[in-house]
Write a protein that holds these residues in place. Sequence first.
Motif, short mmCIF file in Angstrom:
data_model
loop_
_atom_site.label_atom_id
_atom_site.label_comp_id
_atom_site.label_asym_id
_atom_site.label_seq_id
_atom_site.Cartn_x
_atom_site.Cartn_y
_atom_site.Cartn_z
N ARG A 147 -15.87 -13.25 28.62
CA ARG A 147 -15.99 -13.53 29.89
C ARG A 147 -16.82 -14.69 30.29
N VAL A 148 -18.01 -14.54 29.50
CA VAL A 148 -19.33 -15.55 29.73
C VAL A 148 -18.98 -16.89 29.04
N ILE A 149 -18.19 -16.96 27.91
CA ILE A 149 -18.23 -18.10 27.22
C ILE A 149 -17.30 -19.29 27.65
N ASP A 150 -17.80 -20.69 27.16
CA ASP A 150 -17.10 -21.67 27.65
C ASP A 150 -15.68 -22.27 26.74
N LEU A 151 -15.83 -21.84 25.58
CA LEU A 151 -14.82 -21.96 24.48
C LEU A 151 -14.91 -20.92 23.54
N LEU A 152 -13.79 -20.50 22.82
CA LEU A 152 -13.44 -19.68 21.68
C LEU A 152 -13.11 -20.60 20.53
N LEU A 153 -13.86 -20.21 19.51
CA LEU A 153 -13.50 -20.66 18.16
C LEU A 153 -12.87 -19.82 17.35
#
Lengths: 220, 220
Positions: free
Chosen positions: A159-165
């Motif tokens: 929820r808190v991340i700006d991007l997922l690798l």
Amino acid sequence: MALIKVLEKVLDANDKIAADNRRFFAEKKIVAVNLMSGPGAGKTTVLEKTLPPLVRKFPAAVIEGDIATTADAERIAALDVPVVQINTDKLGGACHLEALGIQTALAELPLDGVRYLFVENVGNLVCPAEFDLGETLKVGVLSVTEGEDKPVKYPLLFRVIDLLLLTKVDLLPHLRLDLDRLLANVRSVNAGLRVVRFSAVTGEGLAEWLEWLEGHAPAR
Amino acid sequence: MALIKVLEKVLDANDKIAADNRRFFAEKKIVAVNLMSGPGAGKTTVLEKTLPPLVRKFPAAVIEGDIATTADAERIAALDVPVVQINTDKLGGACHLEALGIQTALAELPLDGVRYLFVENVGNLVCPAEFDLGETLKVGVLSVTEGEDKPVKYPLLFRVIDLLLLTKVDLLPHLRLDLDRLLANVRSVNAGLRVVRFSAVTGEGLAEWLEWLEGHAPAR
């Protein structure tokens, strides 16, 4: 009751120091990227692939967080990028980094001209997501070998991340993974999250990830 | 100083309840197995493969620990094995199970005749290793996709376990993993640790793991 009071105090102290860090990054025009994942998702490998092309344009530095060993810091130092290793046994929380650890590490780094600071958090999908470091961007790293269910089982981080690798995608042909279900689980906790498919083996996703990073560079 | 006092108190309470659990398991002649790993190493899949052959000889029950969701409990219930899901948001620590959670869950399980109780801890290589649940055996689960360095980066877990299941070994031909280095790292923190190579896809290691479990069955 006493326990709750103490925890509130600790969190407040962290938030205060995180705000100091955030101000410091803004003044120095540094993009601070907090990389979070479970153990072995490939954070250090992502950095090994990211730093050589990035530092040709923008100086960078790294803070490595681990409970023990300097193994990751040695991998970064081999790229001639300044790095400080935090071993959390001695500073901050054992299972995550805290803002004070970052502040202490910043004092040890040559930051003149640095525009990107990567913080590799302790490999843990739980606690790192709870602690503000004052970073500019939070990036999640999830390996396709970890299964479809991690976003719903560890919802705070996603929820808190700006991007997922999404790493190790070169292994997809060898896995029984329902990628559509994984992506639907990502969307169920963070509808608009950008997901970048990444492989350190084939190079897939590296250009897209670098472009995203450079899109967040502050004007100087 | 106040914080340290509070933490000591919490640890003491956990150790006391863990001792109660240990006495309970001894009286009931139940082997309690605490499965610990990072996220996505395959703990639930190990249980899905272990329980059908095991319960033909010995009744078993499961306690599932997760921050959120009942996904894992549903996979166990599908095998007709009694299961209680602990969501750690509500009980015990958020990133690990504690002895009180186990004690509370035990009261909800039909334990008559049960000889094996599996506790699937929260997916986390750090905190679960620090908390005694009163279990009989601690088992680590590590996927070969997680790299060579995990035993030295998370030494406590690898030091306290009685056996390591090395999972997803069917993927070895597709990985750049130095298996000898991984095993040397395991030995450097726990020289005598038994390591069982395991694959849910090929069935490798299942017989060896079942034999080890059955070797720890208490006499009735």
